[in-house]
Scaffold this motif. Sequence first.
Motif, PDB file in Angstrom:
ATOM      1  N   ASN A  40     -12.678  28.361 -52.345  1.00  0.00           N
ATOM      2  CA  ASN A  40     -12.723  27.679 -51.072  1.00  0.00           C
ATOM      3  C   ASN A  40     -11.216  26.906 -51.035  1.00  0.00           C
ATOM      4  OD1 ASN A  40     -15.275  28.188 -50.447  1.00  0.00           O
ATOM      5  ND2 ASN A  40     -15.965  26.524 -51.648  1.00  0.00           N
ATOM      6  N   ALA A  41     -10.533  26.583 -51.778  1.00  0.00           N
ATOM      7  CA  ALA A  41      -8.952  26.003 -51.367  1.00  0.00           C
ATOM      8  C   ALA A  41      -8.370  26.905 -50.925  1.00  0.00           C
ATOM      9  CB  ALA A  41      -8.654  25.492 -52.785  1.00  0.00           C
ATOM     10  N   ALA A  42      -8.421  28.352 -51.347  1.00  0.00           N
ATOM     11  CA  ALA A  42      -7.598  29.359 -50.946  1.00  0.00           C
ATOM     12  C   ALA A  42      -8.125  29.769 -49.485  1.00  0.00           C
ATOM     13  CB  ALA A  42      -7.700  30.736 -51.926  1.00  0.00           C
ATOM     14  N   SER A  43      -9.121  29.717 -49.312  1.00  0.00           N
ATOM     15  CA  SER A  43      -9.740  29.801 -47.957  1.00  0.00           C
ATOM     16  C   SER A  43      -9.082  28.857 -46.948  1.00  0.00           C
ATOM     17  CB  SER A  43     -11.244  29.864 -47.647  1.00  0.00           C
ATOM     18  OG  SER A  43     -11.925  30.906 -48.438  1.00  0.00           O
ATOM     19  N   PHE A  44      -9.304  27.793 -47.294  1.00  0.00           N
ATOM     20  CA  PHE A  44      -8.913  26.413 -46.411  1.00  0.00           C
ATOM     21  C   PHE A  44      -7.392  26.570 -46.133  1.00  0.00           C
ATOM     22  CE2 PHE A  44      -7.418  21.934 -45.827  1.00  0.00           C
ATOM     23  CZ  PHE A  44      -7.984  21.903 -44.493  1.00  0.00           C
TER      24      PHE A  44
ATOM     25  N   GLU B  62      -5.681  29.629 -46.100  1.00  0.00           N
ATOM     26  CA  GLU B  62      -5.400  30.957 -45.249  1.00  0.00           C
ATOM     27  C   GLU B  62      -5.742  30.355 -43.847  1.00  0.00           C
ATOM     28  OE1 GLU B  62      -7.918  33.440 -47.182  1.00  0.00           O
ATOM     29  OE2 GLU B  62      -6.615  33.879 -49.032  1.00  0.00           O
ATOM     30  N   ALA B  63      -6.933  29.753 -43.685  1.00  0.00           N
ATOM     31  CA  ALA B  63      -7.376  29.131 -42.273  1.00  0.00           C
ATOM     32  C   ALA B  63      -6.503  28.425 -41.667  1.00  0.00           C
ATOM     33  CB  ALA B  63      -8.685  28.642 -42.323  1.00  0.00           C
ATOM     34  N   THR B  64      -5.866  27.513 -42.228  1.00  0.00           N
ATOM     35  CA  THR B  64      -4.975  26.608 -41.523  1.00  0.00           C
ATOM     36  C   THR B  64      -3.525  27.155 -41.502  1.00  0.00           C
ATOM     37  OG1 THR B  64      -4.291  25.717 -43.696  1.00  0.00           O
ATOM     38  CG2 THR B  64      -5.935  24.613 -42.529  1.00  0.00           C
ATOM     39  N   SER B  65      -3.075  28.092 -42.345  1.00  0.00           N
ATOM     40  CA  SER B  65      -1.973  28.854 -41.954  1.00  0.00           C
ATOM     41  C   SER B  65      -2.099  29.779 -40.672  1.00  0.00           C
ATOM     42  CB  SER B  65      -1.666  29.718 -43.196  1.00  0.00           C
ATOM     43  OG  SER B  65      -0.641  30.498 -42.977  1.00  0.00           O
ATOM     44  N   ALA B  66      -3.329  30.411 -40.635  1.00  0.00           N
ATOM     45  CA  ALA B  66      -3.629  31.219 -39.455  1.00  0.00           C
ATOM     46  C   ALA B  66      -3.592  30.356 -38.078  1.00  0.00           C
ATOM     47  CB  ALA B  66      -4.966  31.786 -39.423  1.00  0.00           C
TER      48      ALA B  66
ATOM     49  N   PRO C 237      -6.144  17.019 -56.280  1.00  0.00           N
ATOM     50  CA  PRO C 237      -5.249  17.470 -55.160  1.00  0.00           C
ATOM     51  C   PRO C 237      -5.744  16.504 -53.822  1.00  0.00           C
ATOM     52  CG  PRO C 237      -5.731  19.271 -56.256  1.00  0.00           C
ATOM     53  CD  PRO C 237      -6.336  18.157 -56.986  1.00  0.00           C
ATOM     54  N   LEU C 238      -7.003  16.272 -53.437  1.00  0.00           N
ATOM     55  CA  LEU C 238      -7.434  15.914 -52.311  1.00  0.00           C
ATOM     56  C   LEU C 238      -7.309  14.353 -52.469  1.00  0.00           C
ATOM     57  CD1 LEU C 238     -10.462  18.050 -50.702  1.00  0.00           C
ATOM     58  CD2 LEU C 238      -8.073  17.590 -49.682  1.00  0.00           C
ATOM     59  N   GLU C 239      -7.512  13.783 -53.636  1.00  0.00           N
ATOM     60  CA  GLU C 239      -7.453  12.467 -53.782  1.00  0.00           C
ATOM     61  C   GLU C 239      -6.146  11.903 -53.858  1.00  0.00           C
ATOM     62  OE1 GLU C 239      -9.925   9.609 -56.810  1.00  0.00           O
ATOM     63  OE2 GLU C 239      -8.806  11.121 -57.616  1.00  0.00           O
ATOM     64  N   GLU C 240      -5.105  12.695 -54.227  1.00  0.00           N
ATOM     65  CA  GLU C 240      -3.765  12.274 -54.336  1.00  0.00           C
ATOM     66  C   GLU C 240      -2.874  12.051 -52.955  1.00  0.00           C
ATOM     67  OE1 GLU C 240      -2.410  15.220 -56.931  1.00  0.00           O
ATOM     68  OE2 GLU C 240      -3.522  14.448 -58.811  1.00  0.00           O
ATOM     69  N   GLY C 241      -2.218  11.189 -52.745  1.00  0.00           N
ATOM     70  CA  GLY C 241      -1.339  11.033 -51.508  1.00  0.00           C
ATOM     71  C   GLY C 241      -1.969  10.713 -50.126  1.00  0.00           C
ATOM     72  N   GLY C 242      -3.320  10.405 -50.494  1.00  0.00           N
ATOM     73  CA  GLY C 242      -3.965  10.295 -49.216  1.00  0.00           C
ATOM     74  C   GLY C 242      -4.168  11.351 -48.305  1.00  0.00           C
ATOM     75  N   ARG C 243      -4.377  12.629 -49.068  1.00  0.00           N
ATOM     76  CA  ARG C 243      -4.624  13.945 -48.239  1.00  0.00           C
ATOM     77  C   ARG C 243      -5.915  14.127 -47.415  1.00  0.00           C
ATOM     78  NH1 ARG C 243      -2.098  16.657 -53.093  1.00  0.00           N
ATOM     79  NH2 ARG C 243       0.057  17.100 -52.699  1.00  0.00           N
ATOM     80  N   THR C 244      -6.867  13.575 -47.990  1.00  0.00           N
ATOM     81  CA  THR C 244      -7.989  13.815 -47.354  1.00  0.00           C
ATOM     82  C   THR C 244      -8.085  13.026 -46.188  1.00  0.00           C
ATOM     83  OG1 THR C 244      -9.479  13.739 -49.227  1.00  0.00           O
ATOM     84  CG2 THR C 244     -10.478  13.133 -47.246  1.00  0.00           C
TER      85      THR C 244
ATOM     86  N   ALA D 218      -2.821  21.564 -46.494  1.00  0.00           N
ATOM     87  CA  ALA D 218      -3.715  22.650 -47.183  1.00  0.00           C
ATOM     88  C   ALA D 218      -3.327  23.690 -48.364  1.00  0.00           C
ATOM     89  CB  ALA D 218      -4.419  23.822 -46.480  1.00  0.00           C
ATOM     90  N   GLY D 219      -1.832  24.073 -48.081  1.00  0.00           N
ATOM     91  CA  GLY D 219      -1.048  24.674 -48.964  1.00  0.00           C
ATOM     92  C   GLY D 219      -0.750  23.911 -50.170  1.00  0.00           C
ATOM     93  N   GLU D 220      -0.472  22.689 -49.950  1.00  0.00           N
ATOM     94  CA  GLU D 220      -0.198  21.715 -51.323  1.00  0.00           C
ATOM     95  C   GLU D 220      -1.557  21.718 -51.999  1.00  0.00           C
ATOM     96  OE1 GLU D 220       2.976  18.673 -49.156  1.00  0.00           O
ATOM     97  OE2 GLU D 220       0.917  18.202 -49.666  1.00  0.00           O
ATOM     98  N   VAL D 221      -2.611  21.514 -51.498  1.00  0.00           N
ATOM     99  CA  VAL D 221      -3.991  21.325 -51.956  1.00  0.00           C
ATOM    100  C   VAL D 221      -4.312  22.569 -52.821  1.00  0.00           C
ATOM    101  CG1 VAL D 221      -6.410  20.994 -51.682  1.00  0.00           C
ATOM    102  CG2 VAL D 221      -4.796  19.736 -50.437  1.00  0.00           C
ATOM    103  N   ASP D 222      -4.349  23.560 -52.363  1.00  0.00           N
ATOM    104  CA  ASP D 222      -4.441  25.168 -52.967  1.00  0.00           C
ATOM    105  C   ASP D 222      -3.286  25.330 -54.162  1.00  0.00           C
ATOM    106  OD1 ASP D 222      -5.272  27.752 -53.233  1.00  0.00           O
ATOM    107  OD2 ASP D 222      -3.652  28.505 -52.041  1.00  0.00           O
TER     108      ASP D 222
END
Length: 328
Positions: free
Chosen positions: A30-34, A36-40, A75-82, A162-166
């Motif tokens: 699911n992290a990879a899918s996110f 990929e989707a944001t890259s697109a 990864p989502l918790e760090e750096g206020g990414r969410t 999203a790439g950072e999270v993945d």
Amino acid sequence: MRLTLAALMLTATPALAGVEEAIDDHVLPNAASFAEATSALADTARDDCTAGAVKPAWNDAFDAWMGISHLQLGPLEEGGRTLAIAFWPDSRGMAPRAIAGIVADEDPVVGDADAFAEVSVAARGLLAMERLLYGEDYAGYGADSYVCRLVEAMAVDLSRLAGEVDTAWRDDFAPTLRSAGEAGNDRFLDRREAAQALYTALMTGLTFTETQRLARPMGSFDRPRPEQAEARRSGRSLRNVILSLEALRGLAGTLSNGDIPQTEAAFDAALETARELDDPVLAGVSDPQGRLEVEVLKQRVEAIRRAVDGELGAALGVSQGFNSMDGD
């Protein structure tokens, strides 16, 4: 006594093995899918940043976000990414002011990806893009407009996040979860703590859908708040509930490492209710009958939490811990 302890250890081990399955079959795909989707989405916006061109890719990215939005650890918790990915709920109305200010000033920050990463989270992410793509204030913006450049900057920023999270999940946090209890792992001191972390993400995700995606627009009987439904401008409010429940069901299934019939039945009931609800933006909360239907769905989600607690939590020997998404 030794035999009893050995038996307990053998009993616990299969349940905790679900951590591996949750990582391999739920988190990493699911992290990879996110990513990929944001890259697109970023590629689309670079080619054509007008609303008509970007909306399909934006919706795909939002769909993919529902697959990991509950993983509020690491990864989502760090750096206020969410918050940078999805700043909602916005109870103080920060987003419209932040976006309007950037547009009014035609802030050159849109031309510098590193600088844009320092912009207020209220003016970044999926919900900020929604205001530009679907909001009346920005309707019909042209290909040569500043708003179009801002849409592109937001899309590129989302792809970076999203790439950072993945990458962080694959290269750092997943190995840390897998090595729980091993020498040198001071994040998870034993395997039960790893299971606890994923279980907390599951329960917090269910709570967020119940208390924010559903209860927030419901408000009170005398003061419903349909305008506060998530992603209502794009008509995604109910879709987000359904996709979130589907993703949470996937996490529960992988984490369980065994049959969870009560939990599965509770998910079935909630998803059936949601799919039969003909109210894409939950506007029906302003009507007594419509409100009752949303209330039933909310109760179904609450029933999932009880089933998960009594069945999966008991099997894992864990309970819900603190999560950064707790509260408002």
